[in-house]
Design a protein around this motif. Structure first.
Motif, PDB file in Angstrom:
ATOM      1  N   LEU A   1       0.824  -1.206   0.000  1.00  0.00           N
ATOM      2  CA  LEU A   1       0.000   0.000   0.000  1.00  0.00           C
ATOM      3  C   LEU A   1       0.859   1.258   0.000  1.00  0.00           C
ATOM      4  O   LEU A   1       0.460   2.290  -0.555  1.00  0.00           O
ATOM      5  N   ILE A   2       2.043   1.178   0.599  1.00  0.00           N
ATOM      6  CA  ILE A   2       2.969   2.316   0.541  1.00  0.00           C
ATOM      7  C   ILE A   2       3.358   2.586  -0.907  1.00  0.00           C
ATOM      8  O   ILE A   2       3.401   3.737  -1.361  1.00  0.00           O
ATOM      9  N   GLY A   3       3.615   1.518  -1.668  1.00  0.00           N
ATOM     10  CA  GLY A   3       3.933   1.668  -3.083  1.00  0.00           C
ATOM     11  C   GLY A   3       2.772   2.238  -3.874  1.00  0.00           C
ATOM     12  O   GLY A   3       2.954   3.100  -4.750  1.00  0.00           O
TER      13      GLY A   3
ATOM     14  N   LEU B   1      -9.442   3.221  -4.813  1.00  0.00           N
ATOM     15  CA  LEU B   1      -9.699   2.044  -5.658  1.00  0.00           C
ATOM     16  C   LEU B   1      -8.483   1.126  -5.672  1.00  0.00           C
ATOM     17  O   LEU B   1      -8.622  -0.104  -5.581  1.00  0.00           O
ATOM     18  N   GLY B   2      -7.295   1.699  -5.790  1.00  0.00           N
ATOM     19  CA  GLY B   2      -6.080   0.886  -5.762  1.00  0.00           C
ATOM     20  C   GLY B   2      -5.905   0.163  -4.447  1.00  0.00           C
ATOM     21  O   GLY B   2      -5.504  -1.006  -4.402  1.00  0.00           O
ATOM     22  N   PHE B   3      -6.230   0.837  -3.338  1.00  0.00           N
ATOM     23  CA  PHE B   3      -6.153   0.192  -2.032  1.00  0.00           C
ATOM     24  C   PHE B   3      -7.178  -0.932  -1.922  1.00  0.00           C
ATOM     25  O   PHE B   3      -6.881  -2.012  -1.399  1.00  0.00           O
ATOM     26  N   ALA B   4      -8.407  -0.669  -2.401  1.00  0.00           N
ATOM     27  CA  ALA B   4      -9.459  -1.684  -2.309  1.00  0.00           C
ATOM     28  C   ALA B   4      -9.078  -2.933  -3.097  1.00  0.00           C
ATOM     29  O   ALA B   4      -9.243  -4.065  -2.615  1.00  0.00           O
ATOM     30  N   LEU B   5      -8.560  -2.759  -4.298  1.00  0.00           N
ATOM     31  CA  LEU B   5      -8.188  -3.911  -5.125  1.00  0.00           C
ATOM     32  C   LEU B   5      -7.001  -4.661  -4.529  1.00  0.00           C
ATOM     33  O   LEU B   5      -6.952  -5.899  -4.564  1.00  0.00           O
TER      34      LEU B   5
ATOM     35  N   PRO C   1     -12.065  -5.234   5.478  1.00  0.00           N
ATOM     36  CA  PRO C   1     -11.343  -3.971   5.304  1.00  0.00           C
ATOM     37  C   PRO C   1     -11.424  -3.396   3.891  1.00  0.00           C
ATOM     38  O   PRO C   1     -11.080  -2.224   3.694  1.00  0.00           O
ATOM     39  N   VAL C   2     -11.847  -4.185   2.914  1.00  0.00           N
ATOM     40  CA  VAL C   2     -11.976  -3.686   1.547  1.00  0.00           C
ATOM     41  C   VAL C   2     -13.128  -2.692   1.432  1.00  0.00           C
ATOM     42  O   VAL C   2     -13.069  -1.731   0.650  1.00  0.00           O
ATOM     43  N   VAL C   3     -14.167  -2.896   2.220  1.00  0.00           N
ATOM     44  CA  VAL C   3     -15.434  -2.176   2.044  1.00  0.00           C
ATOM     45  C   VAL C   3     -15.294  -0.661   2.142  1.00  0.00           C
ATOM     46  O   VAL C   3     -15.781   0.065   1.258  1.00  0.00           O
ATOM     47  N   PRO C   4     -14.647  -0.091   3.180  1.00  0.00           N
ATOM     48  CA  PRO C   4     -14.582   1.381   3.239  1.00  0.00           C
ATOM     49  C   PRO C   4     -13.882   1.997   2.044  1.00  0.00           C
ATOM     50  O   PRO C   4     -14.286   3.062   1.570  1.00  0.00           O
ATOM     51  N   PHE C   5     -12.854   1.339   1.518  1.00  0.00           N
ATOM     52  CA  PHE C   5     -12.134   1.892   0.369  1.00  0.00           C
ATOM     53  C   PHE C   5     -12.950   1.770  -0.912  1.00  0.00           C
ATOM     54  O   PHE C   5     -12.914   2.667  -1.759  1.00  0.00           O
ATOM     55  N   ALA C   6     -13.689   0.673  -1.046  1.00  0.00           N
ATOM     56  CA  ALA C   6     -14.557   0.522  -2.215  1.00  0.00           C
ATOM     57  C   ALA C   6     -15.649   1.587  -2.210  1.00  0.00           C
ATOM     58  O   ALA C   6     -15.942   2.207  -3.241  1.00  0.00           O
TER      59      ALA C   6
END
Length: 473
Positions: free
Chosen positions: A180-182, A410-414, A433-438
């Protein structure tokens, strides 16, 4: 009544009228969390991961197989009730961060921004994750905090550096924070925030992660965050074909049996698993076998992992790999008292609890609150197809109206959705944890303001402030 108090009441009333839906959802979320805390006191425990974290918190020593950031978070509380209360507050904080970003940086009305936070505030599995003594909730909060700062002002040096430090702390909580840092660094370049800010943020994160790596080296003689190759090896066992791989003689002991494959985690815990025959060379041999499998069957690796990731979009939650594993993510009808079976570092779970807070903290199921919580969990959560619809809508809107800001959540969610099934196994605990970013990505795609509209909005705000002061005077 003084003029100041009257103004405060008027301001509070205006705030509630403007943000009434978010306030209603927030209050509802608080009520549900209070009922959960009353029904399952003081917390839910996940064997034996919860007690590994507890042991590390007591010893202030990094865990060998996983990062210990959550243990450092546990250390100062010395009360399981206080810990879980703070975790529930962090869950509410995640929703507040999403709402703040959407109200500050999009033209969405307050009710639409509030709807984007509903899955976080009301989803039963989100609440259940907050009630577990596990690292996932802290990890999610840290990442959401980082995304919030970057979206609010990607050109602020303070915001960028702080955001990358939060992402570094997330990597010390779960190694999934490292990629995620990348992702954040690439997004800053796309958003034209300037390569100096990217270097400053990445450098701050690198220093923080390196500090943890030195601590790990002091304990185990090697630099790292804590990892085990056994998880990746178990993933390869679902597709590995030793006939195609042609492994060396010493690795053939790890080849899967001919016939139907087990679920990936079963190869770690099953007493008959090949990994049980490796002895002290377990991790080294698992690493060699995994790398050989990835080189020999890269397409099988991708199709197997990505195929499992798609289970997140089914209507009913997939029980995988066994009912026993998934039951850990359900509010139970009853909980057996913890026994004196060793849990971590040669200590039993009761011993660890007593050392941590001075008394046992076995889960107590209290009626009728527990029954209400279980009934709620059966019906109120984000179904897989709805999560899929959120992703589809985001992609469709981006085709019509591209906004670079959407790429960050979106990148974080994927990444959070696809990476765990690729390198370990599918688990619904990893989907939450995917849900808030989506949700954030979908809302940003629909309503993100252009830089010009942001400038105009700020100008309008500056013009309104003197008018308000004059009215109050």
């Amino acid at each position: 009544m003084s003029t100041g108090k009257a103004v405060d009441i008027i301001s509070a009333g205006k705030f509630i009228r403007t943000h009434w839906l978010f306030v209603a959802l927030l209050v509802s979320g608080i009520v549900i969390r209070v009922i959960t805390s009353l029904g399952y006191c003081p917390a839910l425990w996940f064997w034996a991961d919860s007690f590994s974290y507890l042991s590390s918190a007591l010893d202030l020593r990094p865990l060998e197989s996983r990062p210990s950031g959550y243990s450092l978070f546990l250390a100062p509380f010395r009360s399981v009730v206080a810990l879980v209360t703070v975790q529930h507050l962090l869950g509410l904080g995640i929703a507040a961060c999403l709402y703040a970003v959407l109200r500050r940086r999009t033209f969405l009305p307050a009710w639409a921004a509030a709807l984007a936070t509903a899955p976080v505030l009301l989803d039963a599995y989100q609440i259940q994750l907050e009630h577990l003594v596990m690292a996932d909730l802290l990890f999610t909060f840290l990442v959401v905090g980082g995304v919030t700062l970057l979206l609010l002002n990607p050109r602020s040096w303070t915001m960028v550096i702080t955001a990358f430090l939060l992402l570094a702390f997330s990597a010390m909580t779960r190694t999934l924070g490292l990629p995620l840092i990348g992702v954040a660094a690439v997004w800053l370049l796309i958003a034209r925030a300037g390569w100096r800010r990217v270097l400053a943020g990445a450098g701050a994160a690198g220093v923080a992660v390196a500090g943890y790596a030195f601590w790990y080296n002091a304990a185990y003689g090697s630099y790292g965050l804590g990892s085990s190759s056994v998880w990746l090896w178990s993933r390869t066992m679902t597709f590995a074909d030793c006939g195609r791989m042609d492994p060396p003689e010493n690795l053939k002991v790890l080849c899967p049996d001919i016939g139907p494959r087990l679920a990936a985690p079963a190869y770690i815990w099953d007493p008959q698993s090949p990994i049980m025959k490796t002895g002290k060379q377990r991790d080294e041999m698992a690493s060699e076998f995994s790398m050989l499998a990835l080189r020999s069957q890269p397409l099988d690796f991708l199709t197997t992992g990505l195929g499992d990731a798609m289970w997140a979009f089914r209507w009913d939650r997939v029980v995988y790999p066994s009912p026993g594993t998934q039951s850990a993510y359900q509010f139970p009808e009853s909980v057996k008292p913890l026994t004196d079976k060793l849990a971590s570092a040669g200590r039993s779970a009761p011993e660890l609890m007593i050392q941590y807070q001075g008394s046992r903290a076995d889960t107590q199921v209290v009626e009728p609150f527990a029954s209400w919580t279980r009934a709620y969990q059966r019906h109120v959560y984000l179904r897989g197809p709805l999560l899929g619809a959120i992703f589809v809508c985001t992609f469709l809107v981006m085709i019509i109206r591209f906004r670079a800001a959407t790429l960050l959540p979106l990148g974080f969610a994927l990444t959070l959705l696809l990476l765990p099934p690729l390198v370990a196994a599918f688990d619904h605990r990893y989907v939450v944890p995917v849900v808030p970013f989506a949700c954030l990505a979908a809302a940003c795609a629909v309503g993100w303001r252009s830089p010009a509209s942001n400038v105009q909005r700020d100008q309008d705000r500056k013009e309104r402030v003197p008018a308000r002061r004059a009215a109050h005077a």
